[in-house]
Structure formats: structure tokens, C-alpha cells
Write a protein that holds these residues in place. Structure first.
Motif, PDB file in Angstrom:
ATOM      1  N   SER A  94     -13.745  34.885  20.370  1.00 31.21           N
ATOM      2  CA  SER A  94     -14.819  34.075  19.804  1.00 31.21           C
ATOM      3  C   SER A  94     -14.338  32.654  19.576  1.00 31.21           C
ATOM      4  O   SER A  94     -13.170  32.428  19.289  1.00 31.21           O
ATOM      5  N   GLN A  99     -23.494  33.792  14.091  1.00 34.97           N
ATOM      6  CA  GLN A  99     -24.826  33.645  13.524  1.00 34.97           C
ATOM      7  C   GLN A  99     -25.407  35.021  13.232  1.00 34.97           C
ATOM      8  O   GLN A  99     -25.250  35.947  14.026  1.00 34.97           O
ATOM      9  N   ALA A 137     -29.128  33.157  28.606  1.00 40.75           N
ATOM     10  CA  ALA A 137     -28.471  33.063  27.301  1.00 40.75           C
ATOM     11  C   ALA A 137     -28.160  31.589  27.018  1.00 40.75           C
ATOM     12  O   ALA A 137     -27.769  30.851  27.917  1.00 40.75           O
ATOM     13  N   GLN A 195     -22.189  34.748  24.794  1.00 39.66           N
ATOM     14  CA  GLN A 195     -22.054  35.224  23.422  1.00 39.66           C
ATOM     15  C   GLN A 195     -22.144  36.739  23.348  1.00 39.66           C
ATOM     16  O   GLN A 195     -22.808  37.378  24.153  1.00 39.66           O
ATOM     17  N   TRP A 196     -21.426  37.276  22.364  1.00 38.81           N
ATOM     18  CA  TRP A 196     -21.554  38.691  22.019  1.00 38.81           C
ATOM     19  C   TRP A 196     -22.816  38.845  21.195  1.00 38.81           C
ATOM     20  O   TRP A 196     -23.123  37.995  20.345  1.00 38.81           O
ATOM     21  N   VAL A 197     -23.535  39.933  21.402  1.00 34.44           N
ATOM     22  CA  VAL A 197     -24.677  40.298  20.562  1.00 34.44           C
ATOM     23  C   VAL A 197     -24.356  41.679  19.994  1.00 34.44           C
ATOM     24  O   VAL A 197     -24.186  42.639  20.742  1.00 34.44           O
ATOM     25  N   PHE A 219     -24.705  37.140  16.462  1.00 33.05           N
ATOM     26  CA  PHE A 219     -24.433  36.433  17.708  1.00 33.05           C
ATOM     27  C   PHE A 219     -23.082  35.747  17.537  1.00 33.05           C
ATOM     28  O   PHE A 219     -22.911  34.938  16.611  1.00 33.05           O
TER      29      PHE A 219
END
Length: 119
Positions: A42, A47, A61, A65-67, A116
Motif C-alpha cells: 500500500s 479510505q 478503477a 487499489q485493494w478493495v 479501499f
């Protein structure tokens, strides 16, 4: 730990790929039993999102990003026709930052909550 990556395809569309994060058994603090631990790269700026509606038109996107799904269920449709549902505990890497993107639809009862985490 398994996760789903949404990628941009060569034709400008999107598709799903399956991935895995290696977990290792590690004691993270004194007095806490060893547990499975894996890293999520990261750049910061995590968020928290809560929404009564998660329906979208096709979109890429905004950043890679990771969700991390916390509450509710969403269905993501990619341009190759694939559809997958994600709910609490599921991990998605949204990497289709250009092209036609994907469509996200809320399924079931709101609110929908997710973290996020930008790469």
C-alpha cells in the motif's frame, strides 16, 4: 489467501484473474497466539466507504487499489462477460485503471461498506 484481480485486457476491456497472497504463521505480539499473516502492499491513504447504493455505470478503477469488503454484497461485471460476487471478507485488487473498466452493482440489503487501499 485468495483474491480476485480485475485487469485491463489488450482490447481495452476488463477480465478477472485469480491471485494468492502468501501467508506465514507468525506471532504478532507477546501473549497473542501465532496466526496467519500476509502483506498487502500500500502507498497509504486507506479510505473507508459506506454507501446505500453501489450501482455504477462502466468505469475503470480510479487508481490501482485493494478493495476489502466489510458489509453487504456487490456483483462486478467485466467486459469479457464474467460476473463475480464479493461479500464480507472478500479481497479484490482493482487494477483496470484504463480502458472500459467494469460495472459494480449492489446485491441485497444496503449499506455496503469496504476499505479501499491504494497500491
Amino acid at each position: 489467501m485468495r483474491f480476485t484481480r480485475i485487469i485491463r485486457t489488450e482490447d481495452g476491456g476488463s477480465a478477472f484473474e485469480d491471485g494468492e497472497i502468501a501467508l506465514e504463521r507468525r506471532q504478532v505480539a507477546d501473549g497473542v497466539p501465532a496466526m496467519a499473516v500476509g502483506g498487502l502492499p500500500s502507498r497509504g491513504g486507506v479510505q473507508f466507504l459506506r454507501s446505500a447504493a453501489f450501482d455504477s455505470s462502466a468505469h475503470p478503477a480510479p487508481r490501482e487499489q485493494w478493495v476489502v469488503m466489510l458489509r453487504g454484497t456487490i456483483e462486478v461485471t467485466v467486459t469479457d462477460g464474467g460476473r463475480r460476487r464479493f461479500g464480507p471478507g472478500d479481497l479484490v485488487l482493482a487494477a483496470d485503471t484504463t480502458g472500459l473498466g467494469h460495472v459494480t452493482t449492489g446485491v441485497g440489503e444496503a449499506p455496503f461498506e469496504a476499505l479501499f487501499i491504494p497500491l
